[in-house]
Design a protein around this motif. Sequence first.
Motif, short mmCIF file in Angstrom:
data_model
loop_
_atom_site.label_atom_id
_atom_site.label_comp_id
_atom_site.label_asym_id
_atom_site.label_seq_id
_atom_site.Cartn_x
_atom_site.Cartn_y
_atom_site.Cartn_z
N GLY A 93 0.84 -1.21 0.00
CA GLY A 93 0.00 0.00 0.00
C GLY A 93 0.87 1.25 0.00
N ALA A 94 0.24 2.42 0.04
CA ALA A 94 0.99 3.68 0.08
C ALA A 94 1.65 3.86 1.44
CB ALA A 94 0.05 4.84 -0.21
N ILE A 95 1.07 3.25 2.45
CA ILE A 95 1.58 3.37 3.82
C ILE A 95 1.73 1.96 4.38
CG2 ILE A 95 1.01 4.22 6.16
CD1 ILE A 95 -0.88 6.25 4.62
N CYS A 96 2.87 1.71 5.05
CA CYS A 96 3.05 0.41 5.72
C CYS A 96 3.96 0.61 6.92
CB CYS A 96 3.63 -0.62 4.75
SG CYS A 96 3.78 -2.23 5.53
N SER A 97 3.46 0.22 8.09
CA SER A 97 4.17 0.52 9.33
C SER A 97 4.71 -0.72 10.02
CB SER A 97 3.20 1.26 10.26
OG SER A 97 2.00 0.50 10.36
N TYR A 98 4.84 -1.84 9.28
CA TYR A 98 5.30 -3.09 9.91
C TYR A 98 6.27 -3.80 8.95
CZ TYR A 98 1.13 -3.93 7.12
OH TYR A 98 0.22 -3.89 6.11
N THR A 99 6.97 -4.82 9.49
CA THR A 99 7.94 -5.56 8.67
C THR A 99 7.26 -6.76 7.99
OG1 THR A 99 8.49 -7.06 10.46
CG2 THR A 99 9.80 -5.02 10.33
N GLU A 100 7.97 -7.36 7.05
CA GLU A 100 7.45 -8.55 6.37
C GLU A 100 7.26 -9.68 7.39
OE1 GLU A 100 9.59 -9.79 2.91
OE2 GLU A 100 8.10 -11.36 2.48
N GLU A 101 8.19 -9.77 8.35
CA GLU A 101 8.09 -10.83 9.37
C GLU A 101 6.82 -10.64 10.19
OE1 GLU A 101 11.04 -9.04 8.81
OE2 GLU A 101 11.63 -10.76 7.57
N GLU A 102 6.54 -9.40 10.55
CA GLU A 102 5.32 -9.12 11.35
C GLU A 102 4.06 -9.46 10.55
OE1 GLU A 102 6.76 -5.56 14.36
OE2 GLU A 102 6.43 -5.08 12.26
N LYS A 103 4.09 -9.12 9.28
CA LYS A 103 2.95 -9.45 8.39
C LYS A 103 2.72 -10.96 8.39
CE LYS A 103 2.21 -10.64 3.67
NZ LYS A 103 2.55 -10.58 2.26
N MET A 104 3.81 -11.73 8.16
CA MET A 104 3.68 -13.19 8.06
C MET A 104 3.22 -13.80 9.37
SD MET A 104 4.14 -13.81 4.97
CE MET A 104 4.10 -15.59 4.98
N GLN A 105 3.71 -13.24 10.46
CA GLN A 105 3.32 -13.74 11.79
C GLN A 105 1.80 -13.56 11.98
OE1 GLN A 105 5.32 -11.52 14.82
NE2 GLN A 105 5.65 -13.30 16.11
N TYR A 106 1.29 -12.41 11.57
CA TYR A 106 -0.14 -12.10 11.71
C TYR A 106 -0.98 -13.04 10.84
CZ TYR A 106 -4.50 -9.36 11.59
OH TYR A 106 -5.81 -8.94 11.66
N LEU A 107 -0.57 -13.20 9.58
CA LEU A 107 -1.37 -14.05 8.67
C LEU A 107 -1.31 -15.52 9.10
CD1 LEU A 107 -0.69 -12.47 5.15
CD2 LEU A 107 -2.67 -12.15 6.63
N LYS A 108 -0.17 -15.94 9.61
CA LYS A 108 -0.06 -17.35 10.08
C LYS A 108 -0.91 -17.55 11.33
CE LYS A 108 4.20 -18.66 7.82
NZ LYS A 108 5.64 -18.51 7.87
N ALA A 109 -0.96 -16.54 12.19
CA ALA A 109 -1.82 -16.63 13.39
C ALA A 109 -3.29 -16.69 12.95
CB ALA A 109 -1.59 -15.43 14.30
N ALA A 110 -3.62 -15.95 11.90
CA ALA A 110 -5.00 -15.98 11.38
C ALA A 110 -5.32 -17.39 10.87
CB ALA A 110 -5.16 -14.94 10.27
#
Length: 313
Positions: A225-242
Amino acid sequence: MAPGRVKKTENEQPSSIEKKSIEVPNPHLEKMKEDILYHFDLGTNSHDFPALFGDVKFVCVGGSPSRMKAFAQYITGELNLGDPKEDIPNICAGTDRYAMYKVGPVLSISHGMGIPSISIMLHELIKLLYHSKCCDVTVVRIGTSGGIGIEPGSVVITSQSVNPTFEPQFEQIVLGKTVIRSTKLDAELAQELIQCSHEINEFNTVIGKTMCTLDFYEGQARLDGAICSYTEEEKMQYLKAAYDAGIRNIEMESSVFAAMCNISGLRAAVVCVTLLNRLEGDQISSTHDVLVEYQQRPQKLVGYFIKKSLMKK
Ligand code: R2B
Ligand code: URA
């Protein structure tokens, strides 16, 4: 109420022979001499609702006006109600907010993107069904989504819509206070739909939780997106938790859809195709033709379900 008839408690289900009517828990409606459904460009004094819509049994809603027109044309062919290539009039032609098509007992309506847009449409749809004296209506959202851990093109039938903290609830702010509403969906209907998918046997279909977000980019843990305030690792952690919480896809309307259908006593389901696997990327890069074919899958599944349901009657 007829003499001797016992009033049902709020959550009691009607018996199978009893007709299930639409509930509008709003005491103010009764006092209105006319109800103008502004975003549909329809009104109770200018239109004969029972004559126009009284026979509706299935309502299919989806984001895009052209997809909902295509669905109406597809249903025309499936139910042998005419030539599917012929143009169908848009009942809401007087406004460009939503598009609505009617084919026999099926209403096909667009709802735009996001909770506010579908919520306005659903208020007016529920009142339309109520003013039309419809009964035993099934509502299905057919849409697109991002998959989690499943092959792109898979169809997800939602067991439960959850919020971005994985809870099965929708928060509506009313008079400045937060009201929490349940987002459960009809489990029996979900089973009937997956059975239809097995019978069609053309694409992978699963029942799973659907996460409903307020945004397509940061709200869905995208990095593009135009704005992103987290790392790729944090993204993956969130999606895996989902994924571990049972979530199989992400979209932007199911929570308020489930909440409003629950309150109105409507049998409801959410059937969304996944356009990509979010554990593998963020951009939707499949070709136009592939995406068109994916988007026909929920239509095929729900079309088959409607046809089968009507044949049973
Ligand atoms: C799915 O797709 C749209 C965003 O691209 C949104 O309406 C949704 O729920
Ligand atoms: N719709 C969404 O809301 N998210 C996706 O990733 C794809 C379609």
